[in-house]
Design a protein around this motif. Sequence first.
Motif, mmCIF file in Angstrom:
data_model
loop_
_atom_site.group_PDB
_atom_site.id
_atom_site.type_symbol
_atom_site.label_atom_id
_atom_site.label_comp_id
_atom_site.label_asym_id
_atom_site.label_seq_id
_atom_site.Cartn_x
_atom_site.Cartn_y
_atom_site.Cartn_z
ATOM 1 N N ARG A 40 -56.281 -37.875 96.448
ATOM 2 C CA ARG A 40 -55.499 -37.342 95.966
ATOM 3 C C ARG A 40 -54.312 -36.473 96.502
ATOM 4 O O ARG A 40 -54.164 -35.908 98.155
ATOM 5 N N TRP A 69 -53.775 -40.271 82.450
ATOM 6 C CA TRP A 69 -54.534 -40.753 83.669
ATOM 7 C C TRP A 69 -56.049 -39.851 83.522
ATOM 8 O O TRP A 69 -56.052 -38.269 83.388
ATOM 9 N N ASN A 118 -58.690 -44.196 87.765
ATOM 10 C CA ASN A 118 -59.919 -43.830 87.156
ATOM 11 C C ASN A 118 -60.309 -42.616 89.072
ATOM 12 O O ASN A 118 -61.262 -41.222 88.031
ATOM 13 N N THR A 119 -60.206 -43.225 89.398
ATOM 14 C CA THR A 119 -61.142 -42.547 90.884
ATOM 15 C C THR A 119 -60.234 -41.305 91.813
ATOM 16 O O THR A 119 -60.649 -41.181 93.019
ATOM 17 N N SER A 120 -58.858 -41.719 91.097
ATOM 18 C CA SER A 120 -57.544 -40.165 91.794
ATOM 19 C C SER A 120 -58.598 -39.331 91.514
ATOM 20 O O SER A 120 -57.924 -38.925 90.344
ATOM 21 N N TYR A 121 -57.282 -37.882 92.403
ATOM 22 C CA TYR A 121 -57.225 -37.010 92.210
ATOM 23 C C TYR A 121 -55.444 -36.203 92.221
ATOM 24 O O TYR A 121 -55.107 -36.177 93.543
ATOM 25 N N GLY A 156 -57.980 -38.496 85.771
ATOM 26 C CA GLY A 156 -57.686 -38.195 87.436
ATOM 27 C C GLY A 156 -56.335 -37.517 87.446
ATOM 28 O O GLY A 156 -56.332 -37.031 88.662
ATOM 29 N N TYR A 161 -59.384 -43.485 96.649
ATOM 30 C CA TYR A 161 -59.769 -41.933 96.080
ATOM 31 C C TYR A 161 -58.530 -41.347 96.355
ATOM 32 O O TYR A 161 -58.989 -39.681 96.349
#
Length: 148
Positions: A61, A110, A88-91, A112, A59
Amino acid sequence: MYPRLPLDQQFNAITAQGRTDPGQNTGISIQNCTIRAADDLASSSGTTQTYLGRPWKQYSRTIYMQSFIDGFINPLGWHEWSGDFALNTSYYAEFSNTGPGSSTSARETWPGFYIINATDAANFTVSSFLLGDEWLSPTGVPYTGSLL
C-alpha cells in the motif's frame, strides 16, 4: 526525494511496501514532497526507467498526494515485481499531484490502482494514518497533519 541511478540492467522503484495481511495498518504515504532525479540519474542516457513503486509483499500500500512529480517518472507510474504477484491485492493511490510526471492518464490499470478524492486522501494524512497528533505534537517536530 531524489532517486539515484541504479545498477546496470535495473529499474528504479521509489517504494516497495509490503503488508502480509490486508488488516495491517501500515503503508507508505508520501505527501507534499518533491520528486526529482538525482544528478547521476538526470545525467544518464535516459534509458533507466523510474517508477513510483512496486509490490514487495501481497498487500502493498502506497499513496502519493499533493506532491510534485518530475517528468522522469515512467508514465505507467507503477511496476510489477514478479509477474502478476500482488497486483490484485495491492493499493496504489494518487491524489492531487503536480508536475510533468503526475499525469495519471497513462497509469497502470491494475485493480489495485486508484485516483482518489480528498475524502479518501484524508485517511492517509499524518493525523489520520499515523495518528501523528498523538505522538508528534509532544516532540515539537513541525508537521502538517491534514491535507494542504
